[in-house]
Design a protein around this motif. Sequence first.
Motif, PDB file in Angstrom:
ATOM      1  N   ILE A 224     -22.154   8.959 -21.887  1.00 40.12           N
ATOM      2  CA  ILE A 224     -21.083   9.038 -22.786  1.00 40.12           C
ATOM      3  C   ILE A 224     -20.788  10.676 -22.810  1.00 40.12           C
ATOM      4  N   LEU A 225     -21.641  11.437 -22.799  1.00 40.85           N
ATOM      5  CA  LEU A 225     -21.191  12.876 -22.789  1.00 40.85           C
ATOM      6  C   LEU A 225     -20.395  13.406 -21.540  1.00 40.85           C
ATOM      7  N   GLY A 226     -20.732  12.548 -20.279  1.00 39.14           N
ATOM      8  CA  GLY A 226     -19.569  12.812 -19.129  1.00 39.14           C
ATOM      9  C   GLY A 226     -18.666  12.255 -19.357  1.00 39.14           C
ATOM     10  N   MET A 227     -18.361  10.962 -19.905  1.00 41.46           N
ATOM     11  CA  MET A 227     -17.287  10.579 -20.190  1.00 41.46           C
ATOM     12  C   MET A 227     -16.112  11.317 -21.023  1.00 41.46           C
ATOM     13  N   LEU A 228     -16.927  11.840 -22.017  1.00 44.31           N
ATOM     14  CA  LEU A 228     -16.292  12.811 -23.033  1.00 44.31           C
ATOM     15  C   LEU A 228     -15.709  13.993 -22.336  1.00 44.31           C
ATOM     16  N   GLN A 229     -16.577  14.889 -21.630  1.00 41.28           N
ATOM     17  CA  GLN A 229     -16.480  15.867 -20.581  1.00 41.28           C
ATOM     18  C   GLN A 229     -14.951  15.625 -19.729  1.00 41.28           C
ATOM     19  N   CYS A 230     -15.014  14.502 -19.455  1.00 39.43           N
ATOM     20  CA  CYS A 230     -13.847  14.313 -18.282  1.00 39.43           C
ATOM     21  C   CYS A 230     -12.677  13.914 -19.007  1.00 39.43           C
ATOM     22  N   ASN A 231     -12.637  13.337 -20.116  1.00 39.69           N
ATOM     23  CA  ASN A 231     -11.441  12.573 -20.706  1.00 39.69           C
ATOM     24  C   ASN A 231     -11.087  13.160 -22.027  1.00 39.69           C
ATOM     25  N   VAL A 232     -11.955  13.991 -22.900  1.00 36.38           N
ATOM     26  CA  VAL A 232     -11.237  14.393 -24.049  1.00 36.38           C
ATOM     27  C   VAL A 232     -10.273  15.436 -23.995  1.00 36.38           C
ATOM     28  N   MET A 233      -9.369  15.429 -24.741  1.00 41.01           N
ATOM     29  CA  MET A 233      -8.176  16.459 -24.868  1.00 41.01           C
ATOM     30  C   MET A 233      -8.391  17.228 -26.355  1.00 41.01           C
ATOM     31  N   GLU A 234      -7.925  18.438 -26.314  1.00 38.07           N
ATOM     32  CA  GLU A 234      -7.851  19.378 -27.533  1.00 38.07           C
ATOM     33  C   GLU A 234      -6.520  18.926 -28.198  1.00 38.07           C
ATOM     34  N   TYR A 235      -6.449  18.879 -29.575  1.00 38.40           N
ATOM     35  CA  TYR A 235      -5.459  19.010 -30.211  1.00 38.40           C
ATOM     36  C   TYR A 235      -5.214  20.284 -31.137  1.00 38.40           C
ATOM     37  N   GLU A 236      -3.962  20.730 -31.410  1.00 42.08           N
ATOM     38  CA  GLU A 236      -3.751  21.652 -32.123  1.00 42.08           C
ATOM     39  C   GLU A 236      -2.360  21.633 -32.751  1.00 42.08           C
ATOM     40  N   PHE A 237      -2.234  22.086 -34.144  1.00 45.31           N
ATOM     41  CA  PHE A 237      -1.015  22.317 -34.903  1.00 45.31           C
ATOM     42  C   PHE A 237      -1.175  22.924 -35.917  1.00 45.31           C
ATOM     43  N   PRO A 238      -0.067  23.550 -36.416  1.00 47.11           N
ATOM     44  CA  PRO A 238       0.068  24.606 -37.401  1.00 47.11           C
ATOM     45  C   PRO A 238      -0.492  24.112 -38.695  1.00 47.11           C
ATOM     46  N   SER A 239      -1.203  24.916 -39.417  1.00 54.41           N
ATOM     47  CA  SER A 239      -1.981  24.634 -40.696  1.00 54.41           C
ATOM     48  C   SER A 239      -0.578  24.990 -41.732  1.00 54.41           C
ATOM     49  N   PRO A 240      -0.970  24.315 -42.934  1.00 57.31           N
ATOM     50  CA  PRO A 240      -0.008  24.715 -44.330  1.00 57.31           C
ATOM     51  C   PRO A 240       0.070  26.328 -44.248  1.00 57.31           C
ATOM     52  N   ALA A 241      -1.369  26.768 -44.334  1.00 63.42           N
ATOM     53  CA  ALA A 241      -1.383  28.166 -44.799  1.00 63.42           C
ATOM     54  C   ALA A 241      -0.713  29.088 -43.657  1.00 63.42           C
ATOM     55  N   GLY A 242      -0.677  28.552 -42.374  1.00 65.68           N
ATOM     56  CA  GLY A 242      -0.087  29.226 -41.383  1.00 65.68           C
ATOM     57  C   GLY A 242       1.259  29.399 -41.327  1.00 65.68           C
ATOM     58  N   GLN A 243       1.875  28.061 -41.661  1.00 65.48           N
ATOM     59  CA  GLN A 243       3.432  27.825 -41.989  1.00 65.48           C
ATOM     60  C   GLN A 243       3.940  28.738 -43.003  1.00 65.48           C
ATOM     61  N   TYR A 244       2.849  28.748 -44.029  1.00 61.87           N
ATOM     62  CA  TYR A 244       3.308  29.489 -45.210  1.00 61.87           C
ATOM     63  C   TYR A 244       3.661  31.151 -44.782  1.00 61.87           C
ATOM     64  N   LEU A 245       2.607  31.463 -44.211  1.00 68.57           N
ATOM     65  CA  LEU A 245       2.598  33.181 -43.884  1.00 68.57           C
ATOM     66  C   LEU A 245       3.830  33.297 -42.897  1.00 68.57           C
ATOM     67  N   GLU A 246       4.145  32.318 -42.131  1.00 68.61           N
ATOM     68  CA  GLU A 246       5.108  32.550 -41.141  1.00 68.61           C
ATOM     69  C   GLU A 246       6.516  32.687 -42.056  1.00 68.61           C
ATOM     70  N   GLN A 247       6.548  31.654 -42.932  1.00 65.23           N
ATOM     71  CA  GLN A 247       7.592  31.763 -43.661  1.00 65.23           C
ATOM     72  C   GLN A 247       7.905  33.207 -44.605  1.00 65.23           C
ATOM     73  N   VAL A 248       6.786  33.308 -45.178  1.00 64.27           N
ATOM     74  CA  VAL A 248       6.855  34.592 -46.028  1.00 64.27           C
ATOM     75  C   VAL A 248       7.333  35.877 -45.254  1.00 64.27           C
ATOM     76  N   PHE A 249       6.389  36.051 -44.031  1.00 66.24           N
ATOM     77  CA  PHE A 249       6.463  37.367 -43.255  1.00 66.24           C
ATOM     78  C   PHE A 249       7.133  36.922 -42.215  1.00 66.24           C
ATOM     79  N   GLU A 250       8.296  37.450 -41.802  1.00 64.60           N
ATOM     80  CA  GLU A 250       9.165  36.988 -40.611  1.00 64.60           C
ATOM     81  C   GLU A 250       8.596  37.854 -39.290  1.00 64.60           C
TER      82      GLU A 250
END
Length: 323
Positions: A224-250
């Motif tokens: 199971i651990l070997g299968m996960l190590q070979c096949n799992v992918m990371e995901y990432e997307f902006p958080s609400p707090a991060g989007q807020y700060l990006e809008q407030v501070f150019e």
Amino acid sequence: PTNDKNGFGIFAVANIACGDLIISHEEPIIACSARPNRSICSSCSTPIGTLGKDHLKADGIDVSLPYIFDGIDSDDLVLTTAHTKCKECDDTVWCSTECFRKCQEQHCIFCKGSGPLKDFIEKEEENATILRLATKVIAVAMSHLTSLSNDKQTFIEQCFWWTEYGSHPLWWEVGAPKDDKKDITSRFCTALQKTLIEFIASKRIDVEETVVRQVCSQDTVGSILGMLQCNVMEYEFPSPAGQYLEQVFEDSCEQFAAHGQPISGSGLYPLLSLANHDCNPNASIEFLQESNRGSMVATRDIAVDEEICITYVCNGGLGGGDG
């Protein structure tokens, strides 16, 4: 389909134009966030609650900062109106009835009463993500087994769904051999077996003890651990707090550099995980719905019968250079 180099792969059955959506919003079979967060759905990682209380304040951001929403207080800006909390623990919340139904049965297996197992995983900080994912794999298998009659539980291999992936080597044989991986697996198996056997005694799950020992054997968990190590992918997307700060501070603001970090985690995807690596990829994985549902997008024109590849370098996964 398979190729000559890597085994399984994804191939174009028609001509694909640059920018086309090849795979749309695929849900992971299992997933977990990179760090505990009560403000995102335990299943799909969709942000939950209000911008102010559940995301800005929780992230340590002073809510007296200027708002970009005229006449709307951040505590009144609702991201997800309906959500369901686990009745037995404080760590798990789902954004919808659909997500609750999808994961609740598996979650309950290792929810309340699995303290020693959780403690073990937390101590293995470097490998915590893959161990959490493996626990979910076991939970899915156990939920299938508990739905079977006792005479059918003897055919436990029918619930070993992870073997459907082309690559499921023993974890300690992935990349350079590492004895510590085998030791971690052994101790992880002990923690899993102890927890599940205690659940049998308390009638929380209805399986035979011999079934638990087979499912949680070193070789089974190692695969199971070997299968996960070979096949799992990371995901990432902006958080609400991060989007807020990006809008407030150019411009970037060092004062908030530690805040508003993206929502991230790891997931096992039925189709996306089959894509092979290429240093000159013709597609990329994107998370377009602010959730862990992944999409594959063509980054150049792709001809019919051409293999569709992505790069593993930016994604990272769980390999850490071993895969």
